[in-house]
Scaffold this motif. Structure first.
Motif, PDB file in Angstrom:
ATOM      1  N   UNK A   1       0.839  -1.185   0.000  1.00 10.21           N
ATOM      2  CA  UNK A   1       0.000   0.000   0.000  1.00 10.21           C
ATOM      3  C   UNK A   1       0.875   1.235   0.000  1.00 10.21           C
ATOM      4  N   UNK A   2       0.245   2.384  -0.262  1.00  9.91           N
ATOM      5  CA  UNK A   2       1.005   3.629  -0.394  1.00  9.91           C
ATOM      6  C   UNK A   2       1.792   3.951   0.862  1.00  9.91           C
ATOM      7  N   UNK A   3       2.980   4.371   0.664  1.00  9.36           N
ATOM      8  CA  UNK A   3       3.833   4.780   1.778  1.00  9.36           C
ATOM      9  C   UNK A   3       3.745   6.288   1.970  1.00  9.36           C
ATOM     10  N   UNK A   4       4.372   6.796   3.009  1.00  6.83           N
ATOM     11  CA  UNK A   4       4.401   8.232   3.251  1.00  6.83           C
ATOM     12  C   UNK A   4       5.070   8.937   2.089  1.00  6.83           C
ATOM     13  N   UNK A   5       4.666  10.188   1.802  1.00  6.55           N
ATOM     14  CA  UNK A   5       5.268  10.920   0.682  1.00  6.55           C
ATOM     15  C   UNK A   5       6.772  11.050   0.842  1.00  6.55           C
ATOM     16  N   UNK A   6       7.464  10.978  -0.286  1.00  5.75           N
ATOM     17  CA  UNK A   6       8.920  11.140  -0.257  1.00  5.75           C
ATOM     18  C   UNK A   6       9.267  12.505   0.322  1.00  5.75           C
ATOM     19  N   UNK A   7      10.213  12.491   1.239  1.00  9.54           N
ATOM     20  CA  UNK A   7      10.636  13.737   1.844  1.00  9.54           C
ATOM     21  C   UNK A   7       9.898  14.078   3.118  1.00  9.54           C
ATOM     22  N   UNK A   8       8.840  13.321   3.445  1.00  8.33           N
ATOM     23  CA  UNK A   8       8.117  13.593   4.681  1.00  8.33           C
ATOM     24  C   UNK A   8       8.990  13.259   5.871  1.00  8.33           C
ATOM     25  N   UNK A   9       8.947  14.087   6.884  1.00 15.19           N
ATOM     26  CA  UNK A   9       9.773  13.892   8.062  1.00 15.19           C
ATOM     27  C   UNK A   9       8.873  13.664   9.264  1.00 15.19           C
ATOM     28  N   UNK A  10       9.118  12.548   9.963  1.00 15.07           N
ATOM     29  CA  UNK A  10       8.352  12.247  11.163  1.00 15.07           C
ATOM     30  C   UNK A  10       9.274  12.395  12.373  1.00 15.07           C
ATOM     31  N   UNK A  11       8.903  13.232  13.302  1.00 17.20           N
ATOM     32  CA  UNK A  11       9.701  13.439  14.506  1.00 17.20           C
ATOM     33  C   UNK A  11       9.070  12.665  15.648  1.00 17.20           C
ATOM     34  N   UNK A  12       9.799  11.703  16.179  1.00 19.01           N
ATOM     35  CA  UNK A  12       9.287  10.847  17.243  1.00 19.01           C
ATOM     36  C   UNK A  12       9.926  11.278  18.556  1.00 19.01           C
ATOM     37  N   UNK A  13       9.111  11.834  19.436  1.00 21.28           N
ATOM     38  CA  UNK A  13       9.634  12.281  20.727  1.00 21.28           C
ATOM     39  C   UNK A  13       9.358  11.277  21.837  1.00 21.28           C
ATOM     40  N   UNK A  14       8.755  10.158  21.498  1.00 26.56           N
ATOM     41  CA  UNK A  14       8.445   9.120  22.474  1.00 26.56           C
ATOM     42  C   UNK A  14       9.694   8.266  22.682  1.00 26.56           C
ATOM     43  N   UNK A  15      10.232   8.262  23.910  1.00 26.35           N
ATOM     44  CA  UNK A  15      11.484   7.543  24.151  1.00 26.35           C
ATOM     45  C   UNK A  15      11.265   6.135  24.689  1.00 26.35           C
ATOM     46  N   UNK A  16      10.008   5.668  24.747  1.00 26.61           N
ATOM     47  CA  UNK A  16       9.778   4.290  25.157  1.00 26.61           C
ATOM     48  C   UNK A  16      10.209   3.335  24.042  1.00 26.61           C
ATOM     49  N   UNK A  17      10.770   2.170  24.392  1.00 24.96           N
ATOM     50  CA  UNK A  17      11.049   1.173  23.353  1.00 24.96           C
ATOM     51  C   UNK A  17       9.760   0.806  22.628  1.00 24.96           C
ATOM     52  N   UNK A  18       9.838   0.682  21.310  1.00 27.95           N
ATOM     53  CA  UNK A  18       8.636   0.328  20.553  1.00 27.95           C
ATOM     54  C   UNK A  18       8.532  -1.189  20.434  1.00 27.95           C
ATOM     55  N   UNK A  19       7.286  -1.656  20.397  1.00 25.97           N
ATOM     56  CA  UNK A  19       7.012  -3.088  20.297  1.00 25.97           C
ATOM     57  C   UNK A  19       6.215  -3.359  19.033  1.00 25.97           C
ATOM     58  N   UNK A  20       6.740  -4.245  18.206  1.00 24.02           N
ATOM     59  CA  UNK A  20       5.996  -4.745  17.052  1.00 24.02           C
ATOM     60  C   UNK A  20       5.538  -6.156  17.374  1.00 24.02           C
ATOM     61  N   UNK A  21       4.215  -6.388  17.282  1.00 21.87           N
ATOM     62  CA  UNK A  21       3.646  -7.701  17.584  1.00 21.87           C
ATOM     63  C   UNK A  21       3.394  -8.422  16.268  1.00 21.87           C
ATOM     64  N   UNK A  22       4.054  -9.584  16.089  1.00 24.01           N
ATOM     65  CA  UNK A  22       3.911 -10.383  14.874  1.00 24.01           C
ATOM     66  C   UNK A  22       3.055 -11.609  15.164  1.00 24.01           C
ATOM     67  N   UNK A  23       1.964 -11.782  14.403  1.00 25.67           N
ATOM     68  CA  UNK A  23       1.126 -12.963  14.579  1.00 25.67           C
ATOM     69  C   UNK A  23       0.867 -13.609  13.230  1.00 25.67           C
ATOM     70  N   UNK A  24       0.418 -14.851  13.277  1.00 25.36           N
ATOM     71  CA  UNK A  24       0.095 -15.584  12.056  1.00 25.36           C
ATOM     72  C   UNK A  24       0.017 -17.063  12.353  1.00 25.36           C
TER      73      UNK A  24
END
Length: 429
Positions: free
Chosen positions: A4-27
């Motif tokens: 699916x479409x991704x963020x526009x080229x050149x878009x900048x996302x600033x993440x100020x959340x310093x908690x470790x991120x968790x990706x949950x993989x299921x299947x």
């Protein structure tokens, strides 16, 4: 590989959340771990957590934590029960918290056992505390990714085999079917990965992609050629996406909160049809009961909520998959509650009810979605519309409606408080 479409080229996302991120993989199939290995290859600093429950009947669970090509932990845990959901609370969540404290600069990827739904992990993280601290204060759930194998998907969606019969149930009272697990893993995901190709060729793979779009239109969709995995690109598509939305409480509550339950695409796309049925007036209980088998005859999945004239206070959940229909209680319609009870209602649901409030019906309405191959959306709508009260029946009023013969009597009990979905035990005849 396409996505699916991704963020526009050149878009900048600033993440100020310093908690470790968790990706949950299921299947439900091994492709899930293949995706996990690709993510680890692209981001070696991440910690991959996995619990092997194949020997849980012997009282043993194996926990491994990997970082890059290294095994950080490999421990065999003795358990006195055979309940995978207890293991989530007793070891999985504490392990995630411990790793977030010991290695605060490392993000986490959790690979779930085949029979575990991501919603169960999110609930455990939301409601559990470790040393008095809420887990979500320590870890940010970035996304829930479900991997589906193109070769096995249709068989899984149609399977009414119970996990207990297959010997892979998550607990003693686990009566789910294979289709139940596969569907709920798909519907709760905010990112879906279609792995590989159908054995029947390209058109069938395209059909599966459309089917997944209809089953989870709210998710980002990624198609992956299992023979040519670009690990770096896959990492960009699946990690650090901020797609998880904690405020949405599961698929059966989506409609009550004002979110989409599905898309109305009545014209076949690769044979896939998705039909949305909405109405204000109530169903006649006997007429609805009489068509239950017919309306789901060509359906892979149907879901939503409804109201019956004979039980006008109850929100009735509707969930069909793998050959079985489950109906149960989602609690009260807000119109049936005194105003002082509204302060205890989820804010998003209150807002959705207020926006769509009807002077006569209040917030009561029908909202059902049907997804299938070769489904006749016009005939389906005609059948369901024929189950609604006629003008003459509507004019009789609630006192008369409550006297109707009701094959669903006792199926949808109402507690004094709004309840969570309880569809497991309410199987209509």
């Amino acid at each position: 590989m396409s996505s699916s479409a991704q963020a526009p080229t050149g878009a900048v996302t600033i993440d100020t959340d310093d908690r470790p991120s968790l990706t949950v993989l299921s299947g439900f199939w091994p492709a899930t771990f293949a995706v996990a290995r690709s993510l680890l290859a692209a981001e070696p600093s991440s910690l991959l957590v996995r619990h092997d429950i194949t020997r849980i009947r012997d009282g043993l669970v194996r926990r491994t934590v990997s970082r890059g090509a290294d095994i950080v932990e490999d421990e065999q845990i003795e358990v006195r029960h055979h309940d995978v959901f207890r293991i989530l609370r007793e070891d999985v969540v504490p392990t995630l918290v411990r790793l977030s404290r010991d290695r605060p600069d490392d993000d986490l990827v959790l690979v779930l056992p085949d029979v575990v739904e991501p919603e169960a992990v999110v609930a455990a993280c939301t409601f559990c505390r470790v040393d008095g601290t809420p887990v979500t204060d320590l870890i940010r759930i970035d996304s829930c990714v479900t991997v589906v194998d193109a070769e096995h998907l249709l068989d899984g969606l149609a399977s009414d085999d119970e996990l207990s019969v297959l010997g892979i149930q998550a607990a003693a009272d686990d009566h789910r079917t294979v289709a139940d697990v596969v569907l709920r893993q798909i519907e709760y995901a905010d990112t879906l990965v279609l792995w590989g190709e159908s054995r029947n060729g390209t058109f069938d793979t395209d059909r599966l992609a459309v089917l997944l779009q209809r089953l989870a239109p709210w998710a980002a969709h990624v198609r992956l050629d299992s023979d040519r995995v670009d690990a770096d690109r896959l990492h960009r598509q699946l990690r650090h996406t901020h797609r998880h939305r904690a405020e949405i409480h599961g698929v059966l509550n989506r409609g009550l909160q004002g979110y989409s339950l599905g898309v109305h695409e009545p014209e076949p796309d690769c044979g896939v049809v998705s039909a949305v049925f909405r109405a204000r007036r109530p169903f006649h209980p006997q007429r609805l009961h009489d068509v239950l088998e017919n309306v789901n005859a060509e359906v892979i999945r149907s879901r939503g909520h409804l109201w019956l004239a004979s039980q006008p206070d109850s929100v009735v959940a509707w969930e069909f998959g793998g050959g079985g229909l489950a109906m149960g209680s989602l609690g009260h319609w807000l119109v049936s509650l005194p105003e002082d009870r509204w302060e205890h209602v989820d804010a998003q649901r209150s807002l959705a009810a207020a926006v769509d409030w009807d002077p006569y019906y209040g917030d009561r309405h029908q909202h059902l979605v049907f997804i299938g191959l070769g489904l006749d959306a016009v005939e389906l709508h005609r059948t369901l519309a024929g189950c609604l009260l006629t003008d003459a029946e509507l004019a009789d009023g609630e006192d008369t409606w409550r006297t109707y013969h009701d094959p669903f009597t006792g199926c949808f009990p109402l507690d004094t408080e709004l309840t969570q979905p309880t569809t497991q035990g309410a199987q209509p005849a």
